[in-house]
Structure formats: structure tokens, C-alpha cells
Design an enzyme around this catalytic site. Structure first.
Site, PDB file in Angstrom:
ATOM      1  N   SER A   4      19.455 -99.328  -3.836  1.00  0.00           N
ATOM      2  CA  SER A   4      18.389-100.361  -3.778  1.00  0.00           C
ATOM      3  C   SER A   4      19.027-101.662  -4.352  1.00  0.00           C
ATOM      4  CB  SER A   4      17.195 -99.831  -4.507  1.00  0.00           C
ATOM      5  OG  SER A   4      17.309 -99.564  -5.853  1.00  0.00           O
ATOM      6  N   GLU A  33      10.994 -88.866  -2.015  1.00  0.00           N
ATOM      7  CA  GLU A  33      10.605 -90.339  -1.805  1.00  0.00           C
ATOM      8  C   GLU A  33       9.627 -90.289  -0.831  1.00  0.00           C
ATOM      9  OE1 GLU A  33      13.581 -93.419  -1.819  1.00  0.00           O
ATOM     10  OE2 GLU A  33      11.985 -94.882  -1.116  1.00  0.00           O
TER      11      GLU A  33
HETATM   12  O1  KIV Z   1      18.280 -96.713  -4.297  1.00  0.00           O
HETATM   13  C1  KIV Z   1      17.320 -96.231  -5.104  1.00  0.00           C
HETATM   14  O2  KIV Z   1      16.954 -97.097  -5.971  1.00  0.00           O
HETATM   15  C2  KIV Z   1      16.906 -94.827  -5.065  1.00  0.00           C
HETATM   16  C3  KIV Z   1      15.500 -94.551  -5.615  1.00  0.00           C
HETATM   17  C4  KIV Z   1      14.351 -95.191  -4.961  1.00  0.00           C
HETATM   18  C5  KIV Z   1      15.332 -93.250  -5.567  1.00  0.00           C
HETATM   19  O3  KIV Z   1      17.249 -94.378  -4.161  1.00  0.00           O
END
Ligand code: KIV
Length: 282
Positions: free
Chosen positions: A46, A184
Site C-alpha cells: 500500500s 481483507e
Molecule cells: O499493503 C498493505 O498495506 C496490506 C494491508 C492492507 C493488509 O496488504
């Protein structure tokens, strides 16, 4: 605080004491998470969007993720450090997946890596990485790296076929050797089925009650602009606070209010005279 380990996480899963996971992408974020006493820090892909400004997580490279992960490692002491392996760094073969995971352990000091998905190829990759001695966190439900194939960034497990797929994938991820799994954007009822079916802890994000929870740091701090996912709870308004602080600084500079006398150095009359002489003679 003692170092969080896989046995201590599994024990927490058994005793019902919730596991707290948060993402971090830099040294100050990691220090804050550490000082707050979280159990697990995730260098999530993310970060592609929330710190690097890419339109999706698919663009971020292994080298970019490693730069973020190394900074987070420097700020993490007791929390268990998990790094996302980015899209394109495991898809070709088990050997490619192991090589990528090894880089996160050797170069960034990751305690574990996280892989999205529970299809046949992903299960093979998880098995290979675990066989190489690297702990793996699985990720089922909404898997943003392959969101296009899932019909977009939307909750999974809401139809019969999708609910069955989420459960089958999570069981597969456990069988392949993952020691815990992120779920998720999954309906609470489907998460309940998962938790019953699995022995490993489920870390939820938009999945209702589970053995643990994870949120993206910039979402919970209120850094992220615009709409966030339904499952995000904001605990701060750092984005607005940051804009307000920079605006106050800009106003001060423009009005001459900054720098004040307390932000300035002074020199002796002799030093000033020497500076004047140097300017004259130059
Ligand atoms: O990339 C991320 O932050 C994640 C979380 C949403 C679990 O995979």
C-alpha cells in the site's frame, strides 16, 4: 518489550488476546508503531499509493519496497516485521519467489514476507518460501495486486462462489505453511467460518472480528486524502494538521514573523568587522 515471535503470536491467537498490526513505510512511522507497542509492523505494498503516489500497488518494484523496508527495520525493535512482496516478483516461478523473499530477509531484516492470493501457483510459492526457512503471512479476500481480475477494489466472499473460494484459499494458504493469514474486505460471517476452519490466526482488515486487526497507517492517521474504504477508522487528522502547520509557516515567512530573534545566531562585533572587510576586499 520482549521481541514478538511466531510462537508468541500463535499463543496470542489461542488465548484470545488480539494481535495488533499496522503498516509503516519509513523510520518515523516504525518508531511510532514501536512506541505504541504494536505486535506486528507490515511494510505493505500500500506504500506504493500512500507514500510513493502510484495509482495502484501493481507499479511498485522490489527495490523500492526494500528501501522502505530497510528504513522501517531501523525503527523496529520488538515488533515482528512483515514485508509485502510486490506484484511481479513471485509470479514466474517458485525459484523467483524464494529469491525475492531472501532479499527481504537479507537486505531488510524482515521476519516474514506476505504473499497475496491462494490459487495453485501462489500456494506453490508459499510452500517454496516456507521450505527455504522464511515465514510467510498469507492474504486472502480482496487482494489489491490482482484487483482487476477480481472486478475492482471490492469486498470478496459475498456470493456463494466467492465465499467458497475465500475459504478454500485460506485453507490452502494454511496447508502450504503460512503461519497466519490476512483476510481483507470479507463479510464478517465468512470470516467466522474461516476462523473455525483454520488453526492459524486470522488478521482482519474489513473482515470483522478476528484474532488480529491491521490498518494502513496513513488511513488511521488521517493522512490519506479523499474517500477511504468502508473498513477504515480514522484516529487522527494528521493530513489536515500538516496542511495547517505548513500554511502557518508560509504566512509567517510572508509576514516577516519568521525567523524571530530566538531562531537566529549572533556574531561578535569583531567577526562582523572581519566579514565586512572580506566583502570589501573580495
Ligand atoms: O499493503 C498493505 O498495506 C496490506 C494491508 C492492507 C493488509 O496488504
Amino acid at each position: 518489550m520482549p521481541k514478538v515471535t511466531i510462537p508468541s503470536l500463535l499463543e496470542r491467537g489461542r488465548t484470545g488476546e488480539a494481535i495488533v498490526m499496522v503498516t509503516a513505510y519509513d523510520f518515523p512511522g516504525a518508531r511510532a508503531a514501536e512506541r505504541a507497542g504494536v505486535d506486528m509492523v507490515l511494510v505493505g505494498d500500500s506504500g506504493a499509493q500512500v507514500v510513493l503516489g502510484y495509482p495502484s500497488t501493481a507499479e511498485v518494484t522490489v527495490d523500492e519496497m526494500l528501501t522502505l523496508a530497510k528504513a522501517v527495520r531501523r525503527g523496529t525493535e520488538s515488533a515482528f516485521l512483515v514485508c509485502d512482496v510486490p506484484f511481479g516478483s513471485t509470479e514466474q516461478s517458485d525459484a523467483q519467489a524464494v529469491a525475492t523473499a531472501v532479499r527481504f530477509v537479507k537486505e531488510a531484516g524482515a521476519d516474514a514476507v506476505k504473499l497475496e492470493g491462494g490459487g495453485a501457483a501462489q500456494l506453490s510459492r508459499i510452500g517454496a518460501i516456507v521450505a527455504a526457512g522464511i515465514p510467510v503471512v498469507g492474504h486472502v479476500g480482496l487482494t489489491p495486486q490482482t484487483a482487476t481480475a477480481l472486478g475492482g477494489l471490492r469486498a470478496q466472499g459475498r456470493t456463494e462462489a466467492s465465499a467458497a473460494r475465500v475459504v478454500e484459499e485460506a485453507i490452502g494458504v494454511q496447508r502450504a505453511g503460512a503461519f497466519c493469514v490476512v483476510a481483507e474486505a470479507v463479510p464478517t460471517e465468512v470470516t467466522a467460518v474461516l476462523r473455525e476452519a483454520l488453526e492459524i490466526p486470522v488478521i482482519g482488515i474489513g473482515a470483522g472480528p478476528a484474532e488480529g486487526q491491521v490498518l494502513v497507517l496513513h488511513d488511521l492517521l488521517g493522512v490519506t486524502e479523499g474517500r477511504t474504504a468502508k473498513f477504515v477508522k480514522r484516529y487522527g487528522s494528521i493530513g489536515d494538521d500538516t496542511v495547517a502547520a505548513i500554511s502557518a509557516y508560509a504566512d509567517d515567512v510572508r509576514s516577516g514573523g519568521f525567523p524571530g530573534p530566538e531562531h537566529q545566531y549572533t556574531a561578535s562585533p569583531e567577526a562582523v568587522a572581519a566579514a565586512r572587510a572580506a566583502a570589501r576586499d573580495a
